[in-house]
Every structure is written in structure tokens, then in C-alpha cells.
Write a protein that holds these residues in place. Sequence first.
Motif, short mmCIF file in Angstrom:
data_model
loop_
_atom_site.label_atom_id
_atom_site.label_comp_id
_atom_site.label_asym_id
_atom_site.label_seq_id
_atom_site.Cartn_x
_atom_site.Cartn_y
_atom_site.Cartn_z
N PHE A 55 0.84 -1.20 0.00
CA PHE A 55 0.00 0.00 0.00
C PHE A 55 0.88 1.25 0.00
CE2 PHE A 55 -2.24 3.49 2.09
CZ PHE A 55 -3.31 3.60 1.20
N CYS A 56 0.46 2.24 -0.78
CA CYS A 56 1.16 3.51 -0.82
C CYS A 56 0.12 4.62 -0.67
CB CYS A 56 1.89 3.63 -2.17
SG CYS A 56 2.69 5.22 -2.41
N HIS A 57 0.29 5.49 0.31
CA HIS A 57 -0.64 6.61 0.45
C HIS A 57 -0.31 7.63 -0.64
CE1 HIS A 57 -2.86 9.99 2.04
NE2 HIS A 57 -3.55 9.12 2.75
N LEU A 58 -1.25 7.85 -1.54
CA LEU A 58 -0.98 8.69 -2.72
C LEU A 58 -2.25 9.43 -3.11
CD1 LEU A 58 0.80 7.52 -5.96
CD2 LEU A 58 -1.58 8.23 -6.09
N ASP A 59 -2.11 10.69 -3.44
CA ASP A 59 -3.23 11.47 -3.95
C ASP A 59 -3.01 11.68 -5.44
OD1 ASP A 59 -5.07 13.50 -4.66
OD2 ASP A 59 -5.14 14.19 -2.59
N VAL A 60 -3.89 11.18 -6.27
CA VAL A 60 -3.67 11.27 -7.73
C VAL A 60 -3.66 12.72 -8.22
CG1 VAL A 60 -4.50 8.96 -8.33
CG2 VAL A 60 -6.13 10.88 -8.26
N MET A 93 -14.58 21.44 -9.56
CA MET A 93 -13.22 20.92 -9.35
C MET A 93 -13.22 19.71 -8.41
SD MET A 93 -11.83 22.83 -11.41
CE MET A 93 -10.14 22.32 -11.36
N GLN A 94 -14.32 19.56 -7.63
CA GLN A 94 -14.42 18.40 -6.73
C GLN A 94 -14.39 17.09 -7.52
OE1 GLN A 94 -14.42 18.52 -3.46
NE2 GLN A 94 -14.49 20.75 -3.38
N VAL A 95 -14.82 17.16 -8.77
CA VAL A 95 -14.80 15.93 -9.59
C VAL A 95 -13.74 16.03 -10.69
CG1 VAL A 95 -16.78 16.67 -11.00
CG2 VAL A 95 -16.25 14.28 -10.88
N LEU A 96 -13.51 17.26 -11.22
CA LEU A 96 -12.52 17.40 -12.29
C LEU A 96 -11.11 17.05 -11.78
CD1 LEU A 96 -13.66 20.72 -14.06
CD2 LEU A 96 -14.31 18.37 -14.58
N ASN A 97 -10.79 17.51 -10.57
CA ASN A 97 -9.44 17.27 -10.06
C ASN A 97 -9.12 15.79 -9.86
OD1 ASN A 97 -8.06 19.70 -10.03
ND2 ASN A 97 -9.04 20.39 -8.15
N PRO A 98 -9.91 15.07 -9.07
CA PRO A 98 -9.55 13.65 -8.88
C PRO A 98 -9.70 12.82 -10.16
CG PRO A 98 -11.63 14.14 -7.76
CD PRO A 98 -11.07 15.44 -8.22
N ASN A 99 -10.76 13.10 -10.93
CA ASN A 99 -11.05 12.20 -12.05
C ASN A 99 -10.25 12.53 -13.31
OD1 ASN A 99 -12.93 11.48 -10.15
ND2 ASN A 99 -14.63 11.31 -11.56
N GLY A 102 -6.42 13.83 -12.11
CA GLY A 102 -5.83 12.63 -11.50
C GLY A 102 -5.48 11.58 -12.53
N THR A 103 -6.38 11.37 -13.49
CA THR A 103 -6.09 10.35 -14.52
C THR A 103 -4.95 10.82 -15.43
OG1 THR A 103 -8.28 9.38 -14.41
CG2 THR A 103 -7.09 9.08 -16.48
N ILE A 104 -4.86 12.12 -15.68
CA ILE A 104 -3.73 12.62 -16.47
C ILE A 104 -2.42 12.31 -15.72
CG2 ILE A 104 -2.59 14.72 -17.32
CD1 ILE A 104 -5.47 15.84 -17.85
N HIS A 105 -2.41 12.51 -14.42
CA HIS A 105 -1.19 12.19 -13.65
C HIS A 105 -0.89 10.69 -13.69
CE1 HIS A 105 -1.90 16.13 -11.20
NE2 HIS A 105 -1.27 16.35 -12.34
N CYS A 106 -1.93 9.88 -13.66
CA CYS A 106 -1.73 8.42 -13.76
C CYS A 106 -1.14 8.07 -15.13
CB CYS A 106 -3.04 7.66 -13.59
SG CYS A 106 -3.72 7.75 -11.93
#
Length: 353
Positions: A55-60, A93-99, A102-106
Motif C-alpha cells: 500500500f502507498c498513500h498517494l493522492d492522484v 473541481m471536486q470531480v474534475l481534479n480527482p477524475n 488525477g487520470t492525467i497524472h496516472c
Amino acid sequence: MQRLVITGGAGFVGSNLAIFLQELRIGLTITCADSLKRRGSELALPRLRQHGVGFCHLDVRCPEDFERLPAFDLLIDCAAEPSVHAGIGESPMQVLNPNLIGTIHCLEAARKQHAAFLFLSSSRVYPIAAINELDFVEAETRFTLAGQQRLPGSSATGINEDFPLYGPRSLYGATKLSAELLIQEYVHSHGMRAVINRCGILTGPWQMGKVDQGVVTYWMSRHLFQQGLRYLGYGGTGKQVRDMLHVADLAGLIVKQMRSQTGWDGQIFNVGGGLDCSLSLKELTEHCRHRTGQTVPIAAVPETAATDIRIYLSDCSRVQAAYDWRPVHTVDTILDDIHRWLVEHRPQLEQVL
Ligand SMILES: NC(=O)c1ccc[n+]([C@@H]2O[C@H](COP(=O)([O-])OP(=O)(O)OC[C@H]3O[C@@H](n4cnc5c(N)ncnc54)[C@H](O)[C@@H]3O)[C@@H](O)[C@H]2O)c1
């Protein structure tokens, strides 16, 4: 594909998938990465540890967090704010940031590692108005799709990947569709290997169901814990229909995809339980009453929310043909499984659900 990273790996899909893959004992090294934002996701941590999953604590949302990950060959992106109501009545941004961000960072992390990418997209990429324009029949316990449909990609058995994509679909759905487009661009411009699964409702044990996401476990838990419910929209009759897929069946498909050369050129597949594994809320209520022995009050709210859809059924012909895959679980085995899990872990789950 021996070294895997699963973002959102403490969530319902991510954690169940990690444990399923680890149980195959085929020498995979799996790291689940998660910010533990979802209430109840912390319950996955001892389960992951027990099964030898890292497990790694990570914020996308934070690209620097990805530097903490070990080297990997495949990134499975399950991190999301998965509610269709997210970003409405609050900052988008509550949904744009993580989704989306976040997916761009992934994607960037995968590109730098020359890794493959598997994306959990959603049936919510299909526009709300087009779905609600489908011809339907109102039967006693559910709405059903009519035999003849006018829109391409639709039939009595559901919606396939040729269904039109024009029109609003919710911010959540828009983040998923935008991410799909970007993934295909990474395939085209960087030679990334990627596959996209557009999933209908996924369910099973360890889903921390709440009113706006995870409806099947939510409905069963409210019955077991004797709390009231509401039929929202479409006259308040509870006749809206969804198909559902057991998370173990999704995991079975992903194993097939990992072992296959097919689809990794950015192909998109509708993935769900289909007509054979579908229920209306009204029918779900009967199943829950039968299993829990409880009847709870259910209020009728006739007004339909702007994001609600009458019927969604996945037409999975393409994914079935590509991987020779069929779901094993039925409505009954899915609901039995969820009920058993709720009863076995009741003291723990009553705090969260
Ligand atoms: N469950 C379904 O019915 C369903 C249907 C279609 C698609 N999907 C997709 O499948 C994926 C998994 O969904 P799920 O049902 O497991 O949801 P979930 O909420 O149980 O899991 C998502 C996980 O992502 C984590 N997360 C949220 N924001 C994060 C961030 N900024 N950084 C790192 N982690 C973060 C949460 O803590 C949670 O553990 C999602 O992409 C979802 O959109 C789910």
C-alpha cells in the motif's frame, strides 16, 4: 505485466481486484495506491496487508506523490470521485481534479515507466437525454427497453459502444469521456498500451454503498439495519432499471485482458451484467426483504433529478467476443454474497454504512 499499481486501490473495485489477482498466485507484485478519501476505504488496509498486497498513500491530484511508487508494468486506474452528483451544487473541481487531472497524472506516471494502462470508465459517458429517449414499456415491476429502437447502438438488450455520444452526461461522465479521449491519444502519440472498460453498476462485498453510489449494497444495508429509503424520480415508482456486475466477474475479465494481446490499442468495451443480471429498485426491494426478513418504509419522490436515467443495460457483445468472457454471477448469487458479508461484518459496517 508482473508489477502492478492500482490507484484507488483501497476502494471497492481496486481492493477487491488486488486481492483477486494476488490469490491467483501467479507471481504478481501489487501495490495499491489511495488517498483514503472514500469513507470506509480504510477498512481495506488490513485486508490488503493480510493478502500480501503493498500500500502507498498517494493522492492522484499530486504528481509528486507518484514518485513514491515502485517500478511497475501496468497501472490500473480505479481512483475516482465516483458519484454522478459530484460537482453539482459545489465546485466542479471536486470531480474534475480527482477524475480528470488525477487520470492525467496516472497516464504520465505510466508513460514515464513505459507501462500499460487499464482504465475503469463508466456507462455514464453516454448522454442522459439520449438514454432517456430510448423507447420503453412500463411493466408491473420495471421499465423495459422496447424491441425496436431508433438510436444506433441500442436494442432491447441494451446499449453498445456505437451509441451516440452527443449531449450532456453529468460532470462525472464528462471526466470519464475526457479521460478516454486522452488515453487514446497516449496510445496514438506515445505507443502506450491501454484498454478502457466502460462499466455499468459494479457491486459486491466491501462496497461502501451510499445513496449516490453503490446503490445495491446501500439498499441491502438499509434493510438489514432497518432504515428508511426513497424511490427517487420517474414518478417515485422504483421502476428504474440497471444491470449489475459482481466485482469478481470484473476481475475475471481483467485477468483475461492482461493475458491477451487484444484491446490494448486503446479499445473501449462496455462491461456489465446485461439484461440477464438486471433489476429495478422495486425488484431489489423484494430481494432485500426476502433476505433480511425486514420491511423498511420507502418514500416516493416523483420528481426526476437532472442526472437520473430510466434504464441502463450494458450490451457486452464486443467484450464477450474479444475475450470469450461471460459473467458467472447472477442476481441471486450477487445479493446472497452482499447479504452474507453485511451479516458477518455487521458491527464494523454499521459504523460506516
Ligand atoms: N462501482 C461502480 O458501480 C462503478 C461503475 C462504473 C465505473 N466505476 C469506476 O470504477 C472505479 C472504482 O470505483 P469504486 O466503485 O471502487 O469507487 P470507490 O469510491 O470505492 O473507490 C475509489 C477510490 O479512489 C480513492 N480516491 C478518491 N480520490 C482520490 C485521490 N485524489 N487520490 C487517490 N485516491 C483517491 C478513494 O479513496 C477510493 O478508495 C472508479 O473510477 C469509478 O468511476 C465504478
